[in-house]
Design an enzyme around this catalytic site. Sequence first.
Site, short mmCIF file in Angstrom:
data_model
loop_
_atom_site.label_atom_id
_atom_site.label_comp_id
_atom_site.label_asym_id
_atom_site.label_seq_id
_atom_site.Cartn_x
_atom_site.Cartn_y
_atom_site.Cartn_z
N HIS A 58 5.26 6.46 -0.95
CA HIS A 58 6.33 5.10 -1.60
C HIS A 58 5.34 4.05 -1.63
O HIS A 58 4.49 4.35 -0.51
CB HIS A 58 7.30 4.84 -1.11
CG HIS A 58 7.21 4.88 0.47
ND1 HIS A 58 7.31 6.20 1.42
CD2 HIS A 58 7.34 4.00 1.38
CE1 HIS A 58 7.74 5.37 2.41
NE2 HIS A 58 7.94 4.18 2.13
N HIS A 109 0.61 -1.19 0.23
CA HIS A 109 -0.09 0.26 -0.04
C HIS A 109 1.18 1.26 -0.12
O HIS A 109 2.27 1.08 0.07
CB HIS A 109 -1.13 0.03 1.38
CG HIS A 109 -0.69 0.30 2.37
ND1 HIS A 109 0.11 -1.20 3.46
CD2 HIS A 109 0.43 1.64 3.17
CE1 HIS A 109 0.63 -0.36 4.64
NE2 HIS A 109 0.51 0.93 4.61
#
Length: 233
Positions: A176, A88
């Site tokens: 990220h 995620h």
Amino acid sequence: MRIEQQAPKTRLPVPGCLLAMFPEEEEPDNDTSLHDGRIRSFKHERGNWATYVYFPYPPDEDFMELLEELLEVAGARGVLLTQQREFHLSVSQTVVLKHHWIQPFTESLKGGLTSCKRFVCSAGSLRVYSNAERTRTFLGMEVSAGHAQLAEIMKMVDKTMIEFRLDTFYKDPSFHVSLAWCVGDFTAQLKECLKELQGLVDHHEEGAFLLTLDCQELRCRAGNKTFSFPLQS
């Protein structure tokens, strides 16, 4: 999570009248065998729910093949990484909510996202991260396109965090997707082989691998509960 040291914004103190409403702390659960050798960043208390906001990334076969290669090379260089159980992109820090805060918290999130539209972001550059306590090291893939849209979503989430007097996201975020992690501070060792690992990304099969994330649904996980917030088409 941070890049070396991402300084979180200042958190306002919780009023004493609210603190008095809650029971005394229990002993922290630091048995690392219970959670993959990881160490808690905050004490465990009855009625506390670890909560974070994120965009899910469903991995495809190409991504998993690349990840397997990355872990193999890192292991050969002395850094034994464990792949994430799920993937995620976070737009919040992990914060602690009392159970009775969960409903108003998620309602606040939903209200702030009413005008947000879905978008696509992509990532292709590897980067090394560690948590604030330097007890865990992560290999992540940093976003290269879609940063502005993610920053707008982050601002909306930050408003809810401020409303509940919780930590907002980092001042200069590196959005990220975390790929893998290990216990301890292996930042230096992982950086030493980062160029070699990036080479696997840049020359993957027919060309450079680019992680593409369709940000159509924001999610909030509070303990074992997951709340979804679809963005406008």
